[in-house]
Write an enzyme that holds these catalytic residues in place. Structure first.
Site, PDB file in Angstrom:
ATOM      1  N   SER A   1       0.813  -1.210   0.000  1.00 53.07           N
ATOM      2  CA  SER A   1       0.000   0.000   0.000  1.00 53.07           C
ATOM      3  C   SER A   1       0.844   1.255   0.000  1.00 53.07           C
ATOM      4  O   SER A   1       1.935   1.307   0.584  1.00 53.07           O
ATOM      5  CB  SER A   1      -0.918   0.002   1.232  1.00 53.07           C
ATOM      6  OG  SER A   1      -1.567   1.248   1.378  1.00 53.07           O
TER       7      SER A   1
ATOM      8  N   TYR B   1      -1.777   5.984  -4.317  1.00 55.68           N
ATOM      9  CA  TYR B   1      -2.806   7.003  -4.166  1.00 55.68           C
ATOM     10  C   TYR B   1      -2.230   8.291  -4.744  1.00 55.68           C
ATOM     11  O   TYR B   1      -1.185   8.756  -4.284  1.00 55.68           O
ATOM     12  CB  TYR B   1      -3.171   7.231  -2.694  1.00 55.68           C
ATOM     13  CG  TYR B   1      -3.935   6.115  -2.048  1.00 55.68           C
ATOM     14  CD1 TYR B   1      -5.055   5.567  -2.643  1.00 55.68           C
ATOM     15  CD2 TYR B   1      -3.543   5.614  -0.803  1.00 55.68           C
ATOM     16  CE1 TYR B   1      -5.773   4.539  -2.037  1.00 55.68           C
ATOM     17  CE2 TYR B   1      -4.249   4.600  -0.188  1.00 55.68           C
ATOM     18  CZ  TYR B   1      -5.357   4.067  -0.807  1.00 55.68           C
ATOM     19  OH  TYR B   1      -6.054   3.059  -0.199  1.00 55.68           O
TER      20      TYR B   1
ATOM     21  N   THR C   1      -5.105   3.452  -7.512  1.00 58.83           N
ATOM     22  CA  THR C   1      -6.432   3.322  -6.906  1.00 58.83           C
ATOM     23  C   THR C   1      -7.275   4.550  -7.239  1.00 58.83           C
ATOM     24  O   THR C   1      -6.888   5.684  -6.950  1.00 58.83           O
ATOM     25  CB  THR C   1      -6.312   3.141  -5.390  1.00 58.83           C
ATOM     26  OG1 THR C   1      -5.664   1.887  -5.128  1.00 58.83           O
ATOM     27  CG2 THR C   1      -7.679   3.117  -4.730  1.00 58.83           C
TER      28      THR C   1
ATOM     29  N   LYS D   1      -7.322   0.290 -10.287  1.00 59.78           N
ATOM     30  CA  LYS D   1      -8.063  -0.370  -9.210  1.00 59.78           C
ATOM     31  C   LYS D   1      -9.262   0.472  -8.787  1.00 59.78           C
ATOM     32  O   LYS D   1      -9.142   1.684  -8.624  1.00 59.78           O
ATOM     33  CB  LYS D   1      -7.144  -0.608  -8.015  1.00 59.78           C
ATOM     34  CG  LYS D   1      -7.815  -1.281  -6.819  1.00 59.78           C
ATOM     35  CD  LYS D   1      -6.808  -1.490  -5.698  1.00 59.78           C
ATOM     36  CE  LYS D   1      -7.422  -2.253  -4.535  1.00 59.78           C
ATOM     37  NZ  LYS D   1      -8.379  -1.450  -3.767  1.00 59.78           N
TER      38      LYS D   1
ATOM     39  N   HIS E   1     -13.241  -1.348  -2.853  1.00 60.81           N
ATOM     40  CA  HIS E   1     -12.396  -1.078  -1.686  1.00 60.81           C
ATOM     41  C   HIS E   1     -12.896  -1.825  -0.448  1.00 60.81           C
ATOM     42  O   HIS E   1     -12.821  -1.331   0.679  1.00 60.81           O
ATOM     43  CB  HIS E   1     -12.330   0.425  -1.398  1.00 60.81           C
ATOM     44  CG  HIS E   1     -10.977   0.895  -0.959  1.00 60.81           C
ATOM     45  ND1 HIS E   1     -10.003   1.317  -1.837  1.00 60.81           N
ATOM     46  CD2 HIS E   1     -10.417   1.003   0.268  1.00 60.81           C
ATOM     47  CE1 HIS E   1      -8.926   1.669  -1.175  1.00 60.81           C
ATOM     48  NE2 HIS E   1      -9.148   1.485   0.119  1.00 60.81           N
TER      49      HIS E   1
END
Length: 430
Positions: free
Chosen positions: A126, A154, A180, A292, A316
């Site tokens: 992540s 992100y 994402t 994603k 998510h």
């Protein structure tokens, strides 16, 4: 034949009076992790958006889809290995990106990445990791030189930080970038809100930022909005101590950590993320780019048209928009829209190997496991993550074999039915 091996090992240990340290039943796994984790940590991992209808719908979608086993196929259990994004995975299973894993275990991503690598499965680290990206990749490669680690991004409002993250992913040897789309700002999560708990404010889950030259260089730049000057309370002092301890890991003073947290909060949300940004990222990196958070077929088609390398169906895990479509329900139309041009991945609601089989039958090329592996991590670190993976792989293999599937290529919607048929009424009915 991992299914029989894992199954037999558990039963043989049972003869000695040993039960699995990591529960096999998904509900038991979650219950055991809840007892081990702090209330704040468990709420962050287990919780979802709103009243958690989408979380429930993710699971309900799997429940309502029925497998139709075919008998007398005369075949051994199928091989599970797949070739995706230029690498061979030992099974169509991966660990989905989840941030702040230090809430579950001190070794966080290092333990999870090693467990996945030892089984020849990818790990997606992540953007909000508890260890620097480079250390996570090193841990995976030390366990398996062929390990695949994907970096989940992100997109923040600071383009220089985004560029720096991409350069680091390339230099570290990541297998791809997972952009994402559905978390351009945090969803409404009542479990966390009721506890007033956001781990980033304590410096948790910021390791990639706190080791990034572009982010650190910008710490002294002015930010919009008033400075936060709270009155001192025992809780604030406790949290400042936690922030200072976090800073020591990265050689940063308390004042620098306070600036880092404020800058992260100010630059994290980027609701303006658009297809122009996707096109720019496609040009900015040579790594495979996966989108994603896709639920609409037209979004999948647009991504393919822009040259992305994969589409990742996900809501998510129900953490962003409560009431949104279950990811499994969105999968068939996305697969159809992609038309085989790029692989389609899926997560959200996956708990078992049977769930994985259903998603594969609907066209997913690989399936992500999320919360369950974090629960395993909380219970037993790397060993716990490994146990959760072994259980999922064993059930997947056994489910396919018992359904008469001789190879992954045979999987398709013909193996599925929606719900059970209604009972017969009248003569012969009950």
């Amino acid at each position: 034949m991992i299914g029989r091996q894992v199954q037999q090992a558990i039963y043989l240990k049972g003869l000695l009076g040993e039960r699995p340290r990591v529960p096999v039943r998904p509900e038991g796994l979650e219950e055991a992790a809840k007892r081990r984790m702090s209330p704040e940590a468990f709420a962050y991992v287990a919780g979802g958006a709103g009243v958690e209808w989408t979380m429930a719908e993710n699971r309900e979608a799997f429940r309502r889809l029925r497998l139709l086993p075919k008998m007398l196929r005369g075949a051994k259990p199928p091989a599970l290995d797949v070739r995706l994004f230029g690498r061979t995975w030992q099974a169509p299973l991966f660990l989905a990106p989840i941030g702040v894993l230090e809430l579950a275990h001190p070794l966080a991503e290092l333990a999870a990445a090693r467990a996945a690598a030892k089984r020849g499965l990818p790990f997606m680290v992540s953007n909000q990791a508890s260890y620097p990206l480079e250390r996570v990749v090193e841990a995976a490669k030390a366990a398996n030189p062929e390990a695949a680690v994907f970096f989940q991004l992100y997109h923040s409002t600071d383009p220089e930080v985004v560029k720096s993250f991409l350069r680091r992913a390339e230099a570290a040897g990541c297998s791809g970038v997972v952009l994402t789309l559905d978390t351009v700002q945090l969803g409404w999560r009542p479990r966390d809100l009721d506890l007033g708990h956001l781990p980033f404010l304590k410096g948790q889950g910021l390791a990639i930022y706190l080791t990034d030259p572009a982010f650190l260089k910008a710490l002294d730049e002015p930010l919009e909005g008033p400075a936060f000057r709270p009155r001192p309370t025992p809780a604030l002092l406790k949290n400042l101590l936690a922030l200072r301890r976090a800073g020591r890991r990265f050689g940063l003073s308390l004042s620098r950590m306070q600036k880092a947290v404020r800058r992260f909060v100010a630059t994290y949300s980027y609701p303006e993320l658009s297809w122009d940004d996707v096109a720019r990222l496609r040009e900015a990196t040579s790594l495979p780019l996966i989108l994603k958070g896709v639920l609409r077929p037209e979004d999948a088609a647009q991504g393919v048209a822009l040259g992305v390398d994969g589409i990742y169906v996900s809501n998510h895990g129900g953490r962003q928009v409560d009431g949104s479509l279950a990811a499994l329900h969105a999968l068939p139309q996305v697969v159809q829209a992609v038309g085989g041009k790029v692989p389609v991945l899926l997560d959200s609601g996956v708990r078992t190997g049977a769930d994985v089989a259903k998603a594969l039958a609907l066209g997913a090329r690989a399936v992500g496991l999320g919360r369950p592996y974090v629960y395993g991590l909380a219970l037993a670190g790397e060993e716990g993550v490994g146990a959760v993976l072994d259980h999922a792989l064993a059930e997947l293999e056994l489910t396919l074999a018992l359904s008469g599937v001789r190879s992954l290529e045979e999987l398709g919607p013909h193996l599925l039915a929606k719900e059970n048929p209604p009972p017969l009424l009248g003569r012969g009915g009950a």
